[in-house]
Design a protein around this motif. Structure first.
Motif, mmCIF file in Angstrom:
data_model
loop_
_atom_site.group_PDB
_atom_site.id
_atom_site.type_symbol
_atom_site.label_atom_id
_atom_site.label_comp_id
_atom_site.label_asym_id
_atom_site.label_seq_id
_atom_site.Cartn_x
_atom_site.Cartn_y
_atom_site.Cartn_z
ATOM 1 N N ASN A 104 -19.305 12.987 -14.042
ATOM 2 C CA ASN A 104 -19.087 14.424 -14.655
ATOM 3 C C ASN A 104 -18.169 14.548 -15.753
ATOM 4 O O ASN A 104 -17.391 13.537 -15.492
ATOM 5 C CB ASN A 104 -19.287 15.371 -13.699
ATOM 6 N N LEU A 105 -17.925 15.732 -16.099
ATOM 7 C CA LEU A 105 -16.619 16.012 -17.022
ATOM 8 C C LEU A 105 -16.388 17.171 -16.909
ATOM 9 O O LEU A 105 -17.249 18.296 -16.712
ATOM 10 C CB LEU A 105 -16.839 15.318 -18.452
ATOM 11 N N GLY A 106 -15.481 17.720 -17.586
ATOM 12 C CA GLY A 106 -14.690 19.335 -17.810
ATOM 13 C C GLY A 106 -14.330 19.773 -16.456
ATOM 14 O O GLY A 106 -13.986 20.866 -16.446
ATOM 15 N N ASP A 107 -14.302 18.950 -15.391
ATOM 16 C CA ASP A 107 -13.839 19.446 -13.965
ATOM 17 C C ASP A 107 -12.257 19.635 -13.920
ATOM 18 O O ASP A 107 -11.459 18.863 -14.415
ATOM 19 C CB ASP A 107 -14.377 18.325 -12.959
ATOM 20 N N SER A 108 -11.909 20.321 -12.473
ATOM 21 C CA SER A 108 -10.333 20.430 -12.578
ATOM 22 C C SER A 108 -9.873 19.046 -12.282
ATOM 23 O O SER A 108 -8.476 18.733 -11.967
ATOM 24 C CB SER A 108 -10.209 21.589 -11.548
ATOM 25 N N LYS A 109 -10.782 18.352 -11.655
ATOM 26 C CA LYS A 109 -10.480 16.787 -11.098
ATOM 27 C C LYS A 109 -10.327 15.917 -12.171
ATOM 28 O O LYS A 109 -11.511 16.026 -12.924
ATOM 29 C CB LYS A 109 -11.184 16.405 -9.924
ATOM 30 N N SER A 110 -9.510 15.255 -12.429
ATOM 31 C CA SER A 110 -9.667 14.335 -13.411
ATOM 32 C C SER A 110 -10.728 13.228 -13.076
ATOM 33 O O SER A 110 -10.753 12.785 -12.000
ATOM 34 C CB SER A 110 -8.360 13.408 -13.950
ATOM 35 N N LEU A 111 -11.503 12.912 -14.082
ATOM 36 C CA LEU A 111 -12.706 11.733 -13.586
ATOM 37 C C LEU A 111 -12.863 10.650 -14.960
ATOM 38 O O LEU A 111 -12.694 11.273 -15.929
ATOM 39 C CB LEU A 111 -14.112 12.643 -13.695
ATOM 40 N N ILE A 112 -13.160 9.647 -14.388
ATOM 41 C CA ILE A 112 -13.391 8.562 -15.174
ATOM 42 C C ILE A 112 -14.589 8.002 -15.202
ATOM 43 O O ILE A 112 -15.129 7.847 -14.250
ATOM 44 C CB ILE A 112 -12.119 7.459 -15.088
ATOM 45 N N THR A 113 -15.191 7.519 -16.362
ATOM 46 C CA THR A 113 -16.373 6.908 -16.450
ATOM 47 C C THR A 113 -16.660 5.621 -16.931
ATOM 48 O O THR A 113 -15.709 5.715 -18.242
ATOM 49 C CB THR A 113 -17.734 7.910 -16.334
ATOM 50 N N HIS A 114 -17.622 4.875 -16.868
ATOM 51 C CA HIS A 114 -17.836 3.722 -17.646
ATOM 52 C C HIS A 114 -19.198 3.823 -18.280
ATOM 53 O O HIS A 114 -20.181 3.473 -17.788
ATOM 54 C CB HIS A 114 -17.870 2.372 -16.954
ATOM 55 N N PRO A 115 -19.251 4.508 -19.554
ATOM 56 C CA PRO A 115 -20.536 4.847 -20.312
ATOM 57 C C PRO A 115 -21.535 3.812 -20.444
ATOM 58 O O PRO A 115 -22.583 4.200 -20.077
ATOM 59 C CB PRO A 115 -20.043 5.498 -21.717
ATOM 60 N N ALA A 116 -21.031 2.514 -20.423
ATOM 61 C CA ALA A 116 -22.281 1.499 -20.927
ATOM 62 C C ALA A 116 -23.098 1.338 -19.642
ATOM 63 O O ALA A 116 -24.212 0.868 -19.771
ATOM 64 C CB ALA A 116 -21.374 0.169 -21.344
ATOM 65 N N THR A 117 -22.595 1.572 -18.397
ATOM 66 C CA THR A 117 -23.403 1.316 -17.168
ATOM 67 C C THR A 117 -23.557 2.559 -16.551
ATOM 68 O O THR A 117 -24.245 2.243 -15.586
ATOM 69 C CB THR A 117 -22.250 0.454 -16.283
ATOM 70 N N THR A 118 -23.281 3.685 -16.864
ATOM 71 C CA THR A 118 -23.605 4.866 -16.236
ATOM 72 C C THR A 118 -24.443 5.849 -17.407
ATOM 73 O O THR A 118 -25.672 5.709 -17.668
ATOM 74 C CB THR A 118 -22.482 5.771 -15.506
ATOM 75 N N THR A 119 -23.761 6.645 -17.803
ATOM 76 C CA THR A 119 -24.199 7.832 -18.659
ATOM 77 C C THR A 119 -25.156 7.562 -19.891
ATOM 78 O O THR A 119 -26.061 8.159 -20.410
ATOM 79 C CB THR A 119 -23.204 8.840 -19.129
#
Ligand SMILES: Cc1ncc(COP(=O)(O)O)c(C=O)c1O
Length: 405
Positions: free
Chosen positions: A350-365
């Motif tokens: 997810n993104l835009g949240d009050s909690k900082s979030l990290i993602t690895h786009p190539a293997t997820t989104t």
């Protein structure tokens, strides 16, 4: 008694600032005169007589009929967001993807042609590359920052232009005013996914777009609770293109979600301003780290389209992306190692949240894209997307420093 701002027209006037509209627009008080917006958890509505029901269905009376068509709590959310965007109409939807899909399908039929930017959120790309072609819609993709590619693609007739700016996750920008001029000449409606910029920092309708779409799940909720989406456009376009489709297919938002999102709008600018300031500070810091190969943030002078960002956006958003240097085991291993060492920032798509979030786009989104399609939009194996939250920026910096060491 002093003047009260009551009607929607007064609330939407330029006299009031965005911050005030976010608190005050759209309120429809019930007979109980409550301070906070009421939550109308009802699927249906009752009529005082059979004649009233008949007149309503004949279109002779404007009133709530059924929550698939409209609901008082959902209307409050819609009016508040429309006031912020400066749009005549807002239609709330169940999710961002239902907003994207509805915004496209309402304007298309078999044989239509769409021109879209290539760098899109994964599900938007799947709609355009796989789903719409099944129904006889032709879709041509262009590299968003390449002005000449837009000129060429829109030199022939087209029905819809769809773009995302900044794009998810590589933060590519598109010159919306330029593309909107080309879209008009080609006979197309321009639909802009404005999720990354938020309604605060970029106004696509003022730049010539016909339709703006949001995933309200992102910054508008901003606290990781509910799904939602929105389509904003002129009243006539809504009635012609979208209303029949929405009424009969039902991508409607639930009143509970609308209530949460209405209250969230009250703090949108406070949250997003603080998150964007922190994103800028972290982009500056990340760029100096020896284990970081590159940083992408539209507000940073190193972004290849920084001049366009300054022209088209008020501030630069809460999301940045960076590539971790390959230490010999491949970019994916380096990115995973860094993400797994984080102690504060969560791994989440997810993104835009009050909690900082990290993602690895190539293997997820962006997993649904082929490797070739991913590399074409700059999603390399070492790339991570960081959505900056509301934690203190010093703590976020320390967390990243530990993970990158
Ligand atoms: C740019 C963009 N558009 C649309 C969506 C879809 O929104 P939702 O998850 O609310 O369906 C997302 C979700 O990540 C997104 O990032």
């Amino acid at each position: 008694m002093g003047k009260r701002y009551t009607t929607d027209t007064q609330m939407n006037s330029k006299e009031l600032s965005s911050q005030t509209k976010l608190i005050r627009s759209g309120i429809a008080r019930s007979s109980f005169d409550e301070t906070s917006e009421g939550m109308f958890l009802t699927s249906g509505f009752v009529y005082s007589s059979a004649e009233e029901a008949e007149a309503t269905f004949l279109g002779q009376r404007e009133r709530y009929i059924y929550s698939r068509y409209g609901n008082p709590t959902v209307s409050m959310f819609e009016k508040r967001l429309a006031a912020l965007e400066g749009a005549e109409h807002c239609q709330a939807t169940a999710s961002g993807m239902s907003a994207v899909y509805t915004s496209l399908i309402g304007l298309l039929q078999s044989g239509s042609r769409v021109v879209a930017s290539r760098a899109l959120f994964g599900s938007c790309f799947v709609i355009l590359s796989d789903l719409l072609p099944r129904f006889g819609v032709k879709v041509d993709f262009v590299d968003g920052p390449d002005i000449l590619a837009w000129d060429k693609a829109l030199s022939t007739p087209c029905d819809v232009v769809f773009l995302e700016s900044p794009s998810n996750p590589t933060l590519e920008l598109i010159d919306i005013a330029h593309v909107s001029g080309l879209a008009k000449q080609a006979g197309a409606k321009l639909v802009v996914d404005n999720v990354f910029a938020t309604p605060l920092y970029q106004k696509p309708l003022e730049l010539g777009a016909d339709v703006v779409v949001y995933s309200a799940t992102k910054h508008i909720d901003g606290q990781g609770r509910v799904l939602g989406g929105a389509i904003l456009c002129a009243e006539d376009l809504f009635r012609e293109a979208y209303q029949p489709y929405i009424r009969h297919t039902g991508p409607s938002m639930s009143p509970f979600n609308a209530w949460v999102l209405t209250k969230s709008l009250e703090t949108l600018s406070l949250r997003v301003d603080a998150q964007s300031d922190a994103a800028m500070a972290l982009a500056d810091w990340l760029e100096k780290q020896p284990s970081v190969a590159s940083v992408r943030y539209p507000g940073h002078a190193s972004h290849p389209q920084h001049a366009l960002a300054k022209r088209q956006m008020k501030k630069f958003g809460t999301v940045l992306a960076f590539s971790v240097k390959d230490t010999g085991e491949g970019g994916k291993a380096a990115a995973f190692k860094m993400m797994n060492k984080l102690q504060l920032i969560d791994i989440s798509n997810n993104l835009g949240d009050s909690k900082s979030l990290i993602t690895h786009p190539a293997t997820t989104t962006h997993r649904a894209l082929s490797e070739e399609a991913r590399l074409a939009v700059g999603i390399d194996a070492g790339l991570v997307r960081l959505s900056v939250g509301l934690e203190h920026v010093d703590d976020l910096r320390s967390d990243l420093e530990r993970a990158l060491s």
